[in-house]
Each structure stands twice: as C-alpha cells, then as structure tokens.
Design a protein around this motif. Structure first.
Motif, PDB file in Angstrom:
ATOM      1  N   UNK A 162      -3.167  -9.320  -7.997  1.00 41.89           N
ATOM      2  CA  UNK A 162      -3.821  -9.949  -6.847  1.00 41.89           C
ATOM      3  C   UNK A 162      -5.272  -9.473  -6.722  1.00 41.89           C
ATOM      4  N   UNK A 163      -6.116 -10.312  -6.155  1.00 41.89           N
ATOM      5  CA  UNK A 163      -7.533  -9.972  -6.036  1.00 41.89           C
ATOM      6  C   UNK A 163      -7.750  -8.760  -5.136  1.00 41.89           C
ATOM      7  N   UNK A 164      -6.921  -8.590  -4.136  1.00 43.33           N
ATOM      8  CA  UNK A 164      -7.095  -7.496  -3.168  1.00 43.33           C
ATOM      9  C   UNK A 164      -6.282  -6.279  -3.610  1.00 43.33           C
ATOM     10  N   UNK A 165      -6.951  -5.215  -4.094  1.00 43.56           N
ATOM     11  CA  UNK A 165      -6.214  -4.030  -4.556  1.00 43.56           C
ATOM     12  C   UNK A 165      -5.353  -3.377  -3.485  1.00 43.56           C
ATOM     13  N   UNK A 166      -5.711  -3.573  -2.223  1.00 43.45           N
ATOM     14  CA  UNK A 166      -4.935  -2.936  -1.146  1.00 43.45           C
ATOM     15  C   UNK A 166      -3.528  -3.512  -1.055  1.00 43.45           C
ATOM     16  N   UNK A 167      -3.269  -4.648  -1.683  1.00 44.46           N
ATOM     17  CA  UNK A 167      -1.940  -5.265  -1.631  1.00 44.46           C
ATOM     18  C   UNK A 167      -1.073  -4.900  -2.839  1.00 44.46           C
ATOM     19  N   UNK A 168      -1.646  -4.229  -3.834  1.00 44.07           N
ATOM     20  CA  UNK A 168      -0.911  -3.979  -5.069  1.00 44.07           C
ATOM     21  C   UNK A 168       0.367  -3.164  -4.830  1.00 44.07           C
ATOM     22  N   UNK A 169       0.264  -2.109  -4.054  1.00 41.70           N
ATOM     23  CA  UNK A 169       1.414  -1.225  -3.846  1.00 41.70           C
ATOM     24  C   UNK A 169       2.590  -1.970  -3.236  1.00 41.70           C
ATOM     25  N   UNK A 170       2.312  -2.890  -2.324  1.00 44.87           N
ATOM     26  CA  UNK A 170       3.375  -3.616  -1.631  1.00 44.87           C
ATOM     27  C   UNK A 170       3.932  -4.761  -2.461  1.00 44.87           C
ATOM     28  N   UNK A 171       3.133  -5.325  -3.357  1.00 46.78           N
ATOM     29  CA  UNK A 171       3.546  -6.556  -4.045  1.00 46.78           C
ATOM     30  C   UNK A 171       3.989  -6.345  -5.495  1.00 46.78           C
ATOM     31  N   UNK A 172       3.516  -5.273  -6.133  1.00 48.63           N
ATOM     32  CA  UNK A 172       3.745  -5.106  -7.575  1.00 48.63           C
ATOM     33  C   UNK A 172       4.926  -4.183  -7.845  1.00 48.63           C
ATOM     34  N   UNK A 173       5.855  -4.646  -8.666  1.00 44.67           N
ATOM     35  CA  UNK A 173       6.991  -3.825  -9.088  1.00 44.67           C
ATOM     36  C   UNK A 173       6.595  -2.932 -10.261  1.00 44.67           C
TER      37      UNK A 173
END
Length: 392
Positions: A162-173
């Motif tokens: 995702x473009x927003x790194x702040x969302x990686x922890x919540x969205x990426x397995x």
C-alpha cells in the motif's frame, strides 16, 4: 528542471543500466557525477557520452590515468580520487538523486552521506542496509532523505505494498521474495565442491557482476535481501519468506491479511526497477522488453533446499542476534567469495567461512557507524584467518 544524478558504481551492471535509462530521457535526467573502481576506459567513454561534472576513481593511479585521457579531450569533467570523493559526489548540494550501485560494504559511507544530505537515494547496494541497519535508517530519517529500493525483489515489494506505510503493519501478513535458485538448483549436491568460479558466475537469467553472481549461486544474495527487506519495510523477520521461482517472471509478492497476494511481474531486466526508482511516483520507458503472456513458460515455485543452500538460514539467525551481527555475515561473505573467485578455496567453503566467522566473533555494542565499520574490519580479519586452514 532536470533531475541531476550521481551514479556510484557506474561501470558495473547496475550503473551501466542506469545510464542506459538516463539516455532514453535526456529532457528529464542529467548526470552530475560518476564513480568507478578500476575500469578507466569504460569510465572515459561514459564521461564522453554524459559529460559529468565529476568522475571518481577508487585509486590515485586509476584517477591519474583517467585524468590524462580527459586532458586530451574537450571534456571539462574533473577527476577525483581522494578518500572523501565518493561522499562528496553523493552529498553535493547540486545533486537530486544518487544511484548507489557500489558492491559491498564500501558503499556504506557514500550512502550515509547521501542520506544525511537528504537526497533521493536509489539503493542497489544492499550492504548499506545489511551493514548499516538501524544506524543507516536513522541517517535517512535525520536527513529526511527518500529511500527507494532498486533490487528487483525489493522494488517489486515496494510496488505491491500500500502507498501509506503506516497501514503496512495492519494489512500485510508477509512478503515473499522470489529467488531463481541460480545455476545449481538442480545440480547434484555431492558435486558442489567441484564448482568453478566461471560456473558459479554463469547465472541462467540475470546478467550481473561476478561477486553478486556467486552470491546468487550460494543464495547468500537472497539471505542479504531478507536482511535488507527487514529494514526497508519494517516487518518482523518471521514475516519474510523465500520461494524458488526459476523463471524470474514474478519478482516478489505481498500476502495480505485476507490471504490475497499482490505480485509484480516483468522480464528479468534491471532497467525496469531502475526506471521506476528514477521516475517514482511516475513511470517512464525503461527500454526493457514487455512480457508476452501468450509466450510465457510454465511458472513453478519450490521451497529452498536447506542442504543445497545452507547460507540462506543465516539471515534469520543474524537478525535475531545482537546489532552488528548482519555486518559480520556480510564481511565474512565478501572475504570468502573473493577467495573463491581467486581460486584459493572451494565453492562449499564459502558457507563454512561464513558460519565459523559468526561463531568465532563476539559482537560488541554498537552506537554509530564507526562501531559498525570496526565490526566489519574485525570480521574480515577473522574470516581471512580462517581461510588459512582451507585449501582446494
């Protein structure tokens, strides 16, 4: 305004491909500085073509040779070969972007200089992160630099996240790095001790320098990429997986929490991630051949064989160890690969040197880059001593 670029390691495969992409877009990019180690003739040709402000050679004799060639031409390029030359051309206020393509730990200092100066740093030198780790990332943050990955695998991950790194922890397995398996993925394991340097450098898919080709053959290159991915994307080591994909069509993948997988595909041509890094967030022509899905080979995927590629697991081991452990692994591997290419040790000795250097060295506390460079030097000394007990 044209983007002014410094290319560190311009005569290597990444540097040459970078200049090929730059040449396709003369209204968008211009070369500010180039650097090389020993290839004076190629550097002179590059100077003639791109007319950089500076050209840096690693040693004074090579610098003098290049300066003599330039003095007989109409070029205004200034030749440098001082110890701080690479850092100067990486941090010069006139530079917008730095392609970091110097192989090995030697690339750390100019990468740090570019980071502190707030440049767009196009990272093809994985050792800057492998050796520098959090110290390097802190320099990136302090300088407000822009760090973009150029390795095909890390560029693929960057494009699939995702473009927003702040969302990686919540969205990426997890992220899945693909590996070709190199030239020996099907060779009988009991014959690997007979591998020659030329055989190890004959990569089936990619055209690369000799050191990185050997790393691909041992899959140490993938181990270093696992370490780099850990720092680039801020995921835990347990969220990084490696899969053998011999066709090198899928360059890496991201699996999301909902089990969806997003992959980046393309021909095995480094001009693609280079063009993306140079133009991001835009996309420009790379010069690479497009995929023809009607003609693609069957794509296969396998788990890496731990017996065939024992060095791969060292990535997770050093990431779990003290800060600086990754620098030890990288230094030992550079020493071992150089010895193999010089025909002083066998192919299977590379892993032995890496393993025994890690076991022999107690990593001290790390506060800054000077500590990391001291660890690097100590590991090289230990690995060099271990070489004495090995023979062909």
């Amino acid at each position: 305004m044209k983007q002014r670029i410094t290319v560190l390691g311009s005569t290597g495969s990444i540097g040459v491909n970078t200049l090929n992409v730059v040449a396709l877009h003369p209204s968008r990019f211009e070369v500010f500085a180039l650097s090389a180690s020993t290839q004076v003739d190629l550097m002179f040709e590059q100077c003639q073509r791109f007319e950089p402000v500076y050209a840096v050679m690693a040693s004074a004799p090579h610098g003098l040779e290049l300066a003599q060639k330039i003095s007989t031409s109409a070029l205004k390029t200034r030749v440098l070969s001082t110890p701080d030359a690479l850092e100067r051309i990486a941090s010069d206020e006139r530079v917008d972007a730095v392609m970091a393509a110097i192989v090995g730990a030697a690339g750390l200092a100019p990468c740090m200089a570019a980071a502190r100066a707030g440049k767009r740093l196009l990272l093809a030198n994985k050792e800057a992160l492998v050796v520098g780790g959090e110290v390097f990332l802190q320099a990136v943050r302090d300088g407000q630099a822009q760090l973009l990955p150029i390795d095909s695998e890390h560029s693929a991950i960057f494009q699939a996240l995702p473009e927003d790194p702040s969302t990686w922890a919540a969205r990426v397995e997890k992220i899945i790095l693909t590996a070709s398996g190199g030239p020996f993925r099907e060779r009988a394991i009991d014959t690997l001790h007979r591998v020659t340097p030329d055989e190890a450098c004959a990569h089936p898919n990619w055209v690369m320098g000799r050191k990185i080709s050997v790393d691909s053959a041992t899959m140490m290159n993938k181990a270093l990429e696992v370490i780099e991915a850990r720092y680039l994307f801020g995921l835990s080591p347990a969220q990084i997986e490696v899969v053998i994909h011999p066709q090198s069509i899928i360059h890496s993948m991201v699996q999301y929490r909902d089990t969806s997988v997003v992959a980046q595909l393309g021909t095995p041509d480094m001009r693609v991630p280079i063009a993306y890094g140079l133009s991001w967030p835009d996309r420009v022509e790379s010069g690479a051949r497009a995929l023809d899905f009607r003609a693609l080979p069957t794509m296969t995927f396998n788990a890496p064989d731990a017996q065939r590629f024992p060095g791969l697991q060292l990535a997770w081991e050093v990431l779990a160890g003290p800060v600086g452990s990754t620098a030890v692994l990288n230094a030992a591997n550079e020493i071992a690969v150089a010895a193999f290419l010089d025909k002083r040790i066998r192919f299977d000795h590379i892993h032995r040197v890496n393993r025994e250097t890690l076991d022999a060295l107690q990593v001290p506390a790390v506060a800054d880059v000077h500590d990391l460079l001291a660890i690097d030097a100590q590991a090289r000394a230990v690995a060099s001593e271990l070489l004495r007990s090995l023979s062909l």
